[in-house]
Every structure is written in C-alpha cells, then in structure tokens.
Design a protein around this motif. Sequence first.
Motif, mmCIF file in Angstrom:
data_model
loop_
_atom_site.group_PDB
_atom_site.id
_atom_site.type_symbol
_atom_site.label_atom_id
_atom_site.label_comp_id
_atom_site.label_asym_id
_atom_site.label_seq_id
_atom_site.Cartn_x
_atom_site.Cartn_y
_atom_site.Cartn_z
ATOM 1 N N VAL A 5 0.858 -1.184 0.000
ATOM 2 C CA VAL A 5 0.000 0.000 0.000
ATOM 3 C C VAL A 5 0.895 1.235 0.000
ATOM 4 O O VAL A 5 1.795 1.345 0.836
ATOM 5 N N THR A 6 0.643 2.116 -0.949
ATOM 6 C CA THR A 6 1.384 3.377 -1.037
ATOM 7 C C THR A 6 0.382 4.510 -1.031
ATOM 8 O O THR A 6 -0.614 4.460 -1.747
ATOM 9 N N ILE A 7 0.649 5.523 -0.219
ATOM 10 C CA ILE A 7 -0.240 6.686 -0.157
ATOM 11 C C ILE A 7 0.558 7.951 -0.425
ATOM 12 O O ILE A 7 1.614 8.159 0.158
ATOM 13 N N ALA A 19 -7.028 8.921 6.127
ATOM 14 C CA ALA A 19 -6.656 7.643 5.510
ATOM 15 C C ALA A 19 -5.569 6.947 6.320
ATOM 16 O O ALA A 19 -5.634 5.733 6.564
ATOM 17 N N LYS A 20 -4.577 7.702 6.758
ATOM 18 C CA LYS A 20 -3.494 7.097 7.560
ATOM 19 C C LYS A 20 -4.029 6.583 8.893
ATOM 20 O O LYS A 20 -3.607 5.531 9.371
ATOM 21 N N ASP A 27 -4.575 -1.873 11.090
ATOM 22 C CA ASP A 27 -3.262 -2.510 11.154
ATOM 23 C C ASP A 27 -2.698 -2.793 9.754
ATOM 24 O O ASP A 27 -2.160 -3.869 9.484
ATOM 25 N N VAL A 28 -2.857 -1.813 8.877
ATOM 26 C CA VAL A 28 -2.355 -1.907 7.501
ATOM 27 C C VAL A 28 -1.042 -1.129 7.420
ATOM 28 O O VAL A 28 -1.013 0.060 7.737
ATOM 29 N N THR A 29 0.007 -1.803 7.023
ATOM 30 C CA THR A 29 1.272 -1.092 6.825
ATOM 31 C C THR A 29 1.255 -0.438 5.443
ATOM 32 O O THR A 29 0.642 -0.955 4.501
ATOM 33 N N TYR A 30 1.914 0.695 5.339
ATOM 34 C CA TYR A 30 1.896 1.437 4.086
ATOM 35 C C TYR A 30 3.188 2.234 3.932
ATOM 36 O O TYR A 30 3.905 2.485 4.890
ATOM 37 N N LEU A 81 -8.614 -3.756 0.427
ATOM 38 C CA LEU A 81 -7.702 -4.289 1.440
ATOM 39 C C LEU A 81 -8.195 -5.598 2.052
ATOM 40 O O LEU A 81 -7.440 -6.294 2.721
ATOM 41 N N GLY A 82 -9.471 -5.879 1.879
ATOM 42 C CA GLY A 82 -10.024 -7.081 2.485
ATOM 43 C C GLY A 82 -10.118 -6.984 3.997
ATOM 44 O O GLY A 82 -9.949 -7.970 4.702
#
Length: 83
Positions: A5-7, A19-20, A27-30, A81-82
């Motif tokens: 994931v890139t923001i 969003a962050k 618990d999504v790393t980006y 992201l599921g």
Amino acid sequence: MAKDVTIYTSNTCAYCHAAKEYFKQKDVTYTEINLDEQPEARQQLVELSGQMAVPVILITQEDGSREMTVGFDMPKLASALGV
C-alpha cells in the motif's frame, strides 16, 4: 490482504490524515510519499493519477494487480484491502 500500500499525501490534507488513521486502525502497513517533503514525486503522481489531488492510494494485491483510489473512500479501501 494487500501486498503493498502506497499513499501520496501532503502535510495539510485532512483526508490524508484520515486515511493514515484508518490504516492504523486496521493494522495496515503502508509507504507514505509526502509531496511536501518529496516534491520530486509530484510528476510521478500526475503520471499515475492524471491530477495533483491527494490522497492517492495505490494498493497492489498478491497477484500483482493494482487499484488506485483518489481521495479517502473508506468502502473502496476496505474492499481492496479485504478488511
């Protein structure tokens, strides 16, 4: 679950912060590319999205497919992201 994931963000963008925070809650790393700190990435953003608006979120799945979200669209992000 997404592989990567890139923001793209800016310091003053409220939706970028939202969003962050959403990623943190899920618990999504980006990887963050902050255009205020990395102005050279602006051209890359325009080439990817066709505009300068942020946030732009790129989600790469395990199969290599990519999905782009412009803005903070929580239902679309959750689906991609599921989570």
